[in-house]
Design a protein around this motif. Sequence first.
Motif, PDB file in Angstrom:
ATOM      1  N   SER A 173       0.747  -1.127  -0.007  1.00 42.52           N
ATOM      2  CA  SER A 173      -0.138   0.146   0.201  1.00 42.52           C
ATOM      3  C   SER A 173       0.804   1.342   0.135  1.00 42.52           C
ATOM      4  CB  SER A 173      -0.834  -0.070   1.368  1.00 42.52           C
ATOM      5  OG  SER A 173      -1.520  -1.134   1.227  1.00 42.52           O
ATOM      6  N   THR A 211       4.906   1.739   7.175  1.00 47.75           N
ATOM      7  CA  THR A 211       3.356   1.583   7.664  1.00 47.75           C
ATOM      8  C   THR A 211       2.490   2.669   6.788  1.00 47.75           C
ATOM      9  OG1 THR A 211       3.815   3.930   9.278  1.00 47.75           O
ATOM     10  CG2 THR A 211       3.919   1.456   9.987  1.00 47.75           C
ATOM     11  N   ASP A 212       1.149   2.413   6.746  1.00 43.53           N
ATOM     12  CA  ASP A 212       0.257   2.937   5.855  1.00 43.53           C
ATOM     13  C   ASP A 212      -0.508   3.927   6.735  1.00 43.53           C
ATOM     14  OD1 ASP A 212      -1.652   1.660   7.146  1.00 43.53           O
ATOM     15  OD2 ASP A 212      -2.386   0.203   5.703  1.00 43.53           O
ATOM     16  N   SER A 213      -1.487   4.730   6.007  1.00 39.58           N
ATOM     17  CA  SER A 213      -2.190   5.874   6.829  1.00 39.58           C
ATOM     18  C   SER A 213      -3.033   5.291   7.963  1.00 39.58           C
ATOM     19  CB  SER A 213      -3.060   6.658   5.952  1.00 39.58           C
ATOM     20  OG  SER A 213      -4.151   5.468   5.398  1.00 39.58           O
ATOM     21  N   THR A 214      -3.118   3.870   8.197  1.00 42.81           N
ATOM     22  CA  THR A 214      -4.234   3.418   9.191  1.00 42.81           C
ATOM     23  C   THR A 214      -3.141   2.854  10.395  1.00 42.81           C
ATOM     24  OG1 THR A 214      -4.042   1.187   8.415  1.00 42.81           O
ATOM     25  CG2 THR A 214      -5.639   2.414   7.514  1.00 42.81           C
ATOM     26  N   ARG A 216      -0.966   0.518   9.960  1.00 43.13           N
ATOM     27  CA  ARG A 216      -0.553  -1.080   9.770  1.00 43.13           C
ATOM     28  C   ARG A 216       0.810  -1.091   9.202  1.00 43.13           C
ATOM     29  NH1 ARG A 216      -3.494  -5.417   5.974  1.00 43.13           N
ATOM     30  NH2 ARG A 216      -2.241  -7.391   6.520  1.00 43.13           N
TER      31      ARG A 216
END
Length: 247
Positions: A173, A211-214, A216
């Motif tokens: 992502s 990490t992604d925007s959430t 994760r």
Amino acid sequence: MTGPVSSRHHDIADDLRHQITAGLIEPGERLPSEAGLADRYHVSTVTLRSALAVLQAEGLVEKVHGKGNFVRRPLRKIMYVGGWGTLDPWTAAEPALRVTIRSNTVQAHGHLMTLLKVPAGSPLAEFSCISHAGESPHGLARIYIPRDLAPAGVLDDASACREAAARFAVLGSPLAAVRETVCARPPTPDEAAALRIGSTPPVLAITRVATDSTGRVVEAALLVFPGDRIDAVFTTHHMTDERQTQG
């Protein structure tokens, strides 16, 4: 007696080093056999190998299994660009730099659980990479991605897998943050063997977690480069106050 005997291998190393730096033995040239060199210097093969080990640790001589000892060719450094987790485009595009890769699906355990923040046994896509310039290894990478984030077919498509791994880049992502931990340390025995270096020269080890925007974790990469074959560049971007710029 211990002093003169123990210093003999340093004398031999000094003589061979002089021949190499003076161009009497050229880069890529094979040294005489260990038995032949031992006879020439009137020492045991154990003493002779100790002398060669000194030059191997200095990066002047490379021992190739089954072929002998060779004068190492000057190594061109590669550049790692921090924050993006890639090699610089010029380096990555160089035809002489090639990457071999093995892909696999593994289960998270130990430090992988911590790095990727996943439960034990979670399936991960694993990419094991080694880069070469000519015959000389330049770097190792082990890249882990949650299996459900790996693009469809990437584990089966050799060209797509190789392209992504050659950049040591994220396959999943879009990123929100990249955290890189960098240290210099002695190589492990497996790293020293794969990179064809002794146990003395340090390696640059980079642990990269994206990490992604959430929040994760979408990738964890464990990168190892010989200290004399890599430059790492990290750029800091300072935020400006929009109110000041607009005022």
